[in-house]
Motif scaffolding. Structure first.
Motif, PDB file in Angstrom:
ATOM      1  N   PRO A 109       0.816  -1.235  -0.226  1.00 44.80           N
ATOM      2  CA  PRO A 109       0.065   0.101  -0.060  1.00 44.80           C
ATOM      3  C   PRO A 109       0.784   1.359  -0.129  1.00 44.80           C
ATOM      4  CG  PRO A 109      -1.014  -1.589   1.481  1.00 44.80           C
ATOM      5  CD  PRO A 109       0.487  -2.060   1.109  1.00 44.80           C
ATOM      6  N   ALA A 110       1.956   1.156   0.529  1.00 43.18           N
ATOM      7  CA  ALA A 110       2.868   2.484   0.479  1.00 43.18           C
ATOM      8  C   ALA A 110       3.639   2.505  -0.628  1.00 43.18           C
ATOM      9  CB  ALA A 110       4.025   2.270   2.024  1.00 43.18           C
ATOM     10  N   LYS A 111       3.232   3.226  -1.640  1.00 42.61           N
ATOM     11  CA  LYS A 111       3.530   3.794  -2.935  1.00 42.61           C
ATOM     12  C   LYS A 111       5.196   3.944  -2.867  1.00 42.61           C
ATOM     13  CE  LYS A 111      -1.084   4.541  -5.046  1.00 42.61           C
ATOM     14  NZ  LYS A 111      -1.592   5.553  -5.819  1.00 42.61           N
ATOM     15  N   GLY A 112       5.492   4.978  -1.765  1.00 48.74           N
ATOM     16  CA  GLY A 112       7.139   5.026  -1.834  1.00 48.74           C
ATOM     17  C   GLY A 112       7.879   4.024  -1.694  1.00 48.74           C
ATOM     18  N   PHE A 113       7.487   2.593  -1.292  1.00 47.54           N
ATOM     19  CA  PHE A 113       8.240   1.682  -1.138  1.00 47.54           C
ATOM     20  C   PHE A 113       8.289   0.688  -2.254  1.00 47.54           C
ATOM     21  CE2 PHE A 113       9.358  -2.766   0.586  1.00 47.54           C
ATOM     22  CZ  PHE A 113      10.592  -2.420   1.135  1.00 47.54           C
ATOM     23  N   ARG A 114       7.420   0.837  -3.434  1.00 48.20           N
ATOM     24  CA  ARG A 114       7.121  -0.167  -4.475  1.00 48.20           C
ATOM     25  C   ARG A 114       8.335  -0.184  -5.302  1.00 48.20           C
ATOM     26  NH1 ARG A 114       0.671   1.098  -6.118  1.00 48.20           N
ATOM     27  NH2 ARG A 114      -0.150   0.189  -4.324  1.00 48.20           N
ATOM     28  N   CYS A 115       9.179   0.865  -5.463  1.00 49.26           N
ATOM     29  CA  CYS A 115      10.435   0.704  -6.302  1.00 49.26           C
ATOM     30  C   CYS A 115      11.306  -0.479  -5.821  1.00 49.26           C
ATOM     31  CB  CYS A 115      10.744   1.877  -6.552  1.00 49.26           C
ATOM     32  SG  CYS A 115       9.890   3.113  -7.689  1.00 49.26           S
ATOM     33  N   GLU A 116      11.566  -0.227  -4.469  1.00 50.05           N
ATOM     34  CA  GLU A 116      12.443  -1.109  -3.863  1.00 50.05           C
ATOM     35  C   GLU A 116      11.817  -2.346  -3.809  1.00 50.05           C
ATOM     36  OE1 GLU A 116      14.624  -1.903   0.786  1.00 50.05           O
ATOM     37  OE2 GLU A 116      13.807   0.109   0.049  1.00 50.05           O
ATOM     38  N   TYR A 117      10.605  -2.627  -3.330  1.00 47.22           N
ATOM     39  CA  TYR A 117       9.814  -3.881  -3.536  1.00 47.22           C
ATOM     40  C   TYR A 117      10.059  -4.877  -4.712  1.00 47.22           C
ATOM     41  CZ  TYR A 117       5.906  -7.390  -2.879  1.00 47.22           C
ATOM     42  OH  TYR A 117       5.343  -8.494  -2.869  1.00 47.22           O
ATOM     43  N   VAL A 118       9.826  -4.132  -5.864  1.00 47.44           N
ATOM     44  CA  VAL A 118       9.720  -4.771  -6.994  1.00 47.44           C
ATOM     45  C   VAL A 118      11.472  -5.187  -7.496  1.00 47.44           C
ATOM     46  CG1 VAL A 118       7.636  -4.124  -8.137  1.00 47.44           C
ATOM     47  CG2 VAL A 118       9.454  -2.689  -8.684  1.00 47.44           C
ATOM     48  N   SER A 119      12.149  -4.091  -6.920  1.00 53.48           N
ATOM     49  CA  SER A 119      13.639  -4.328  -7.325  1.00 53.48           C
ATOM     50  C   SER A 119      14.136  -5.563  -6.661  1.00 53.48           C
ATOM     51  CB  SER A 119      14.276  -3.016  -7.023  1.00 53.48           C
ATOM     52  OG  SER A 119      13.793  -1.848  -7.790  1.00 53.48           O
ATOM     53  N   ARG A 120      13.740  -5.709  -5.444  1.00 49.87           N
ATOM     54  CA  ARG A 120      13.988  -6.952  -4.595  1.00 49.87           C
ATOM     55  C   ARG A 120      13.775  -8.174  -5.297  1.00 49.87           C
ATOM     56  NH1 ARG A 120      15.360  -7.164   1.020  1.00 49.87           N
ATOM     57  NH2 ARG A 120      15.845  -5.257   1.985  1.00 49.87           N
ATOM     58  N   GLN A 121      12.297  -7.984  -5.471  1.00 54.29           N
ATOM     59  CA  GLN A 121      11.775  -9.297  -6.556  1.00 54.29           C
ATOM     60  C   GLN A 121      12.704  -9.716  -7.475  1.00 54.29           C
ATOM     61  OE1 GLN A 121       7.524  -8.457  -6.908  1.00 54.29           O
ATOM     62  NE2 GLN A 121       7.098  -9.798  -5.103  1.00 54.29           N
TER      63      GLN A 121
END
Length: 292
Positions: A249-261
């Motif tokens: 839900p925290a859009k500011g973390f989505r870049c790091e999230y998908v980068s980790r994936q």
């Protein structure tokens, strides 16, 4: 007469003291018919043809032609053998990634295809929960992986006495998925903070992890790159979803999230579906240059 395993043809000479001119055609006719039957599949076990004693004899002798069919000679698999044996459970991981590669560069190295069947999946396929017997960061340090991640991600941590600062008792989590502050305390409310597999185990299983060795799957389940301490409620909400079905839900973390994936999937040679690729690509398109 032709049987499933052999043929016996007999021809007798009719004129004493002379070679039979009738036996030879009968013998060769029997052989030809047998071979034709084998090739056309009339025999239940077509394999090797062995022909014995095809000569003509005198009136006091007999001509015996035996055609024996055994397994293996006509290019068909012998019972109990398979034409091809699928190789699985042998791929080692993680593999080193090119230094300085961006998430987009790594994304473009991932294979795109559909999910494999989930057949055979169970948590135990990835080894003992939070095993320290791994070949990734924090492995063999004497602490279980769950406590390693709590110790890394929480602030103001306190430890259970006489555990060599291994077992985390309390701490404060700045939850990356929601942006909220969550107080962690070991005990009845420990589940408020859970350790999430950024690439879920079930998702990995249907996208290549079936081919990983047991050690590689254990590494995957305990690799700190694939683990985050997060809000337990959101971890349950995510389940086994990939980027196409769930994002923080925290859009500011989505870049790091998908980068980790992407990093984890590249390191463990996993693939993505078309929908997953497109979802990650959309997120990365809005990220800074250092990420995308």
């Amino acid at each position: 007469m032709f049987t499933p395993t052999h043929l016996l043809a007999q021809a007798e000479m009719r004129t004493p003291g002379t070679r039979s001119r009738e036996a030879l055609p009968k013998v060769f006719f029997a052989i030809v018919m047998t071979v034709c039957a084998v090739v056309l599949g009339a025999c239940g076990e077509p394999r090797t043809v062995v022909v014995t004693n095809t000569e003509t004899v005198t009136s006091t002798e007999q001509v015996t032609t035996t055609v024996e069919v055994t397994a293996g000679s006509l290019g068909e698999p012998v019972a109990g053998e398979s034409e091809s044996e699928e190789v699985s459970g042998t791929v080692t991981a993680p593999v080193p990634l090119p230094e300085g590669s961006s998430a987009r560069e790594l994304l473009n190295t991932l294979e795109i295809k559909g999910r494999a069947p989930k057949t055979g999946y169970e948590r135990a396929k990835f080894g003992q929960r939070w095993s320290d017997d791994v070949e990734v960061e924090f492995g063999h340090n004497g602490c279980d992986t769950r406590n390693d991640i709590l110790n890394r991600d929480l602030k103001n941590v306190t430890y259970k006495p006489r555990t060599r600062d291994c077992v985390v008792l309390t701490g404060t989590l700045e939850d990356p998925y929601s942006g909220e502050i969550i107080e962690f305390e070991r005990g009845s409310e420990s589940a408020k903070v859970q350790i999430d597999h950024v690439v879920p185990l079930a998702d990995a299983w249907v996208k290549g992890a079936q081919q990983l060795s047991e050690q590689a799957r254990r590494n995957f389940a305990n690799d700190p790159r694939n683990l985050l301490a997060v809000d337990g409620r959101l971890n349950q909400q995510k389940g086994a979803g990939d980027a196409a079905t769930w994002l923080p839900p925290a859009k500011g973390f989505r870049c790091e999230y998908v980068s980790r994936q992407v990093e984890v999937k590249a390191a463990y040679r996993l693939w993505v579906t078309q929908a997953e690729y497109e979802a990650i690509d959309r997120v990365l398109s809005g990220c800074g240059q250092s990420v995308s």
